[in-house]
Design a protein around this motif. Structure first.
Motif, PDB file in Angstrom:
ATOM      1  N   ALA A 132       0.835  -1.209   0.000  1.00 46.98           N
ATOM      2  CA  ALA A 132       0.000   0.000   0.000  1.00 46.98           C
ATOM      3  C   ALA A 132       0.867   1.256   0.000  1.00 46.98           C
ATOM      4  CB  ALA A 132      -0.936  -0.014   1.205  1.00 46.98           C
ATOM      5  N   GLN A 137       1.058   4.309  -2.557  1.00 46.18           N
ATOM      6  CA  GLN A 137       0.872   5.668  -2.041  1.00 46.18           C
ATOM      7  C   GLN A 137       1.952   6.598  -2.593  1.00 46.18           C
ATOM      8  OE1 GLN A 137       1.521   6.225   2.240  1.00 46.18           O
ATOM      9  NE2 GLN A 137      -0.426   7.304   2.358  1.00 46.18           N
ATOM     10  N   ILE A 151      -7.733  -4.834  -1.765  1.00 50.48           N
ATOM     11  CA  ILE A 151      -6.721  -4.559  -0.748  1.00 50.48           C
ATOM     12  C   ILE A 151      -6.710  -5.705   0.250  1.00 50.48           C
ATOM     13  CG2 ILE A 151      -5.969  -2.950   1.054  1.00 50.48           C
ATOM     14  CD1 ILE A 151      -7.285  -0.705  -0.576  1.00 50.48           C
ATOM     15  N   GLY A 203      -3.455   0.808   4.183  1.00 53.32           N
ATOM     16  CA  GLY A 203      -4.401   0.185   3.264  1.00 53.32           C
ATOM     17  C   GLY A 203      -5.732   0.925   3.247  1.00 53.32           C
ATOM     18  N   MET A 244      -5.342   4.236   1.573  1.00 50.79           N
ATOM     19  CA  MET A 244      -5.203   4.077   0.118  1.00 50.79           C
ATOM     20  C   MET A 244      -6.513   3.675  -0.540  1.00 50.79           C
ATOM     21  SD  MET A 244      -2.516   5.231  -1.002  1.00 50.79           S
ATOM     22  CE  MET A 244      -2.615   4.703  -2.709  1.00 50.79           C
ATOM     23  N   LEU A 303      -3.337  -4.477  -3.507  1.00 53.91           N
ATOM     24  CA  LEU A 303      -2.500  -3.728  -2.567  1.00 53.91           C
ATOM     25  C   LEU A 303      -2.386  -4.515  -1.265  1.00 53.91           C
ATOM     26  CD1 LEU A 303      -3.684  -0.008  -2.940  1.00 53.91           C
ATOM     27  CD2 LEU A 303      -1.982  -1.265  -4.270  1.00 53.91           C
ATOM     28  N   SER A 309      -1.513  -4.440   2.725  1.00 51.76           N
ATOM     29  CA  SER A 309      -1.338  -3.612   3.917  1.00 51.76           C
ATOM     30  C   SER A 309      -1.351  -4.557   5.111  1.00 51.76           C
ATOM     31  CB  SER A 309      -2.464  -2.578   4.007  1.00 51.76           C
ATOM     32  OG  SER A 309      -2.310  -1.802   5.171  1.00 51.76           O
TER      33      SER A 309
END
Lengths: 120, 425
Positions: free
Chosen positions: B141, B145, B161, B168, B171, B253, B255
């Motif tokens: 994440a 970013q 995500i 996370g 984002m 993503l 996280s």
């Protein structure tokens, strides 16, 4: 008619679970908040929910191609995407300083969008 | 080159530590920063919510960083950018810091004291053992970013995500603002690892579902991510057969936790805490190597930068105190109190208190290992209860703290152990 609504306060990292009790749509009690900001937040959520919007605008001639921006205070939640659309057409020229007004009175909210980073 | 104090890292911890050390009279100091500007990760955290404790107002990350950068420049604190520290070792009382940059090549600095402020890094796909090919479109994440907020590039259009850490969640909103469709956030644990307000304002505001007790079991696509398969997990975090569902997306993503970046600390041989993956420190935030201090996310992962600044200020002051004395501050201070973390408390920072060096008030920070409702944080000195703080809720995603008073600890004869625990009864 009595109903209860639960909210997570977003005013600080504590994230209090705040419960509002409504009678015929009118707030009669607010519980669970640790500070007055929680009551204020929930009252706003029920009447006029607002958010600070943070995003980016393009920059030319700078050390990076985008500059971060925010609404100087919170704007109506329903206007978030309209505000983001308005930011798409903005192109700043470096240097950009923190606090520079990027869009005055964004979407008729009376609130300015300002820069939040310094770009040389 | 000789220096009194070298600070490794120019993010929020390094800046606050440097400002505090300089204000306490350390003039011969140097910040070494690997990026091309000061401010660290704050530069890419363009959302608001920083600084409520420190500045009594809500700032974005770059604004928060700028406050400290302005202060560091006012104080004329020297710093080097695009400079990578490659090694630290000890030579008697001196600390040998080796760094590299394009202008100077390899440089060796003899420092009397060092503050470790290297921050942390994200747990990567490799560390998560997700099966499947290695297509493009999988990012941590924080990497996404950086692409979006610093480089102005979008990593994808349809996003899943994995992990509900704060980056996370932030984002999820950021990608939504930039026109992507965030399909869901899957979290392995039965609770989120992020702040409650981020679930409210980053997911709920935009109707992004958070699936607790779910994980990614397969990634489809060879050149580019085409879909991920998610499944529900049981209480042992094992996927439950038959619960799989395929979610079409081009981007995944991650996280899934942060790990303090301690390669340099390990090279130096400082004693580590196996729970935090950061150094073990005493009340002065000093590691097992005298004159080497640690603060911020390299010490333990924080949820709020305000606490990083507070901790780093303490480290900067204590480093100045160390430098002001002709003998090592570690000398004396024979009365050591060990802080034990038990019954749901996973660790404490610091884990040792030397009464001789303790301030009137000592902040002890910790995290719990599970979600608790209506419990208390109990602190015992020896077997005597000295604190009992009622808590509506405790969660692993949120850092907690207690403040110990020197007068209380001194009043108990022969005290050698303080215990911090979650009291559930």
């Amino acid at each position: 008619m009595t109903e209860t609504k639960e909210f997570t306060c977003i005013r600080c990292p504590l994230g209090c679970q705040v419960v509002a009790t409504l009678e015929d749509g009118k707030i009669v009690s607010i519980t669970g908040n640790t500070c007055p900001r929680g009551a204020e937040y929930v009252t706003n959520e029920l009447t006029d929910p607002r958010r600070i919007v943070t995003s980016l605008v393009k920059v030319t001639g700078g050390s990076q191609p985008v500059a971060s921006v925010k609404t100087a205070s919170d704007i109506p939640k329903g206007k978030i995407f309209e505000c983001l659309d308005a930011l798409k057409s903005v192109e700043l020229t470096a240097p950009v300083r923190i606090g520079d007004v990027v869009i005055p009175d964004v979407c008729g909210t009376g609130i300015d969008v300002i820069a939040t980073s310094n770009i040389q | 080159m000789d220096k009194d104090l070298v600070i490794i890292g120019g993010g929020p911890a390094g800046l606050a530590a440097a400002v505090a050390a300089k204000e306490a009279g350390v003039n011969d100091l140097l910040i070494l920063e690997r990026d091309n500007k000061l401010g660290g990760i704050l530069n890419q955290c363009i959302h608001n919510g920083f600084g409520l404790h420190t500045f009594k107002e809500e700032l974005t990350g770059p604004e928060y960083a700028a406050r400290f950068i302005v202060r560091a420049k006012e104080l004329e604190i020297p710093y080097k950018l695009e400079t990578m520290v490659v090694d630290i070792s000890a030579d008697g009382d001196a600390k040998i810091v080796t760094y590299m940059n394009r202008e100077e090549g390899l440089v060796v600095v003899r420092a009397k004291a060092v503050i470790l402020c290297m921050g942390c890094r994200e747990r990567s796909r490799g560390a998560l053992n997700i099966p499947g090919y290695r297509p493009a479109g999988i990012y941590t994440a924080g990497t996404a970013q950086r692409y979006v907020n610093i480089e102005g590039r979008m990593p994808g259009k349809e996003v899943v995500i994995l992990g509900s850490g704060d980056i996370g969640l932030i984002m999820a909103r950021r990608m939504t603002f930039e026109g992507a469709k965030v399909k869901l956030v899957a979290e392995l644990m039965p609770y989120s690892g992020g702040l409650k307000r981020n679930i409210a304002q980053c997911l709920n505001d935009f109707d992004i579902p958070l699936l607790l007790s779910h994980t990614v079991v397969d990634i489809k696509g060879k050149e580019r991510v085409e879909a991920v398969v998610i499944a529900e997990v049981d209480e042992k975090s094992k996927p439950i057969p038959g619960t799989e569902q395929e979610i079409k997306c081009d981007t995944l993503l991650l996280s899934c936790g942060l790990i303090p970046e301690n390669e340099l600390s390990n090279a130096l041989g400082v004693e580590m805490n196996r729970v935090t993956n950061g150094p073990l420190v005493n009340e002065s935030l000093e590691t097992s190597v005298p004159g080497v201090f640690a603060c911020g996310n390299v010490l333990h992962v924080h949820d709020l930068v305000d606490y990083v600044s507070e901790e780093a200020t303490q480290a900067g002051k204590k480093a100045a105190e160390y430098l002001g004395k002709s003998e090592a501050v570690n000398a004396g201070g024979d009365k050591k109190i060990v802080i034990k973390a038990v019954d749901g408390v996973r660790y404490t920072v610091p884990s040792i208190i030397r009464l001789d060096h303790m301030e009137d008030r000592q902040v002890v920070r910790f995290r719990v290992g599970a979600v608790y409702k209506k419990v208390a944080i109990q602190v015992l000195a020896g077997d005597k209860e000295i604190m009992n703080l009622k808590k509506q809720a405790l969660a692993p995603g949120e850092m907690e703290q207690v403040i110990l008073r020197k007068s209380v600890l001194e009043s108990i004869p022969d005290l050698s152990e303080v215990t911090v625990r979650v009291k559930t009864d």
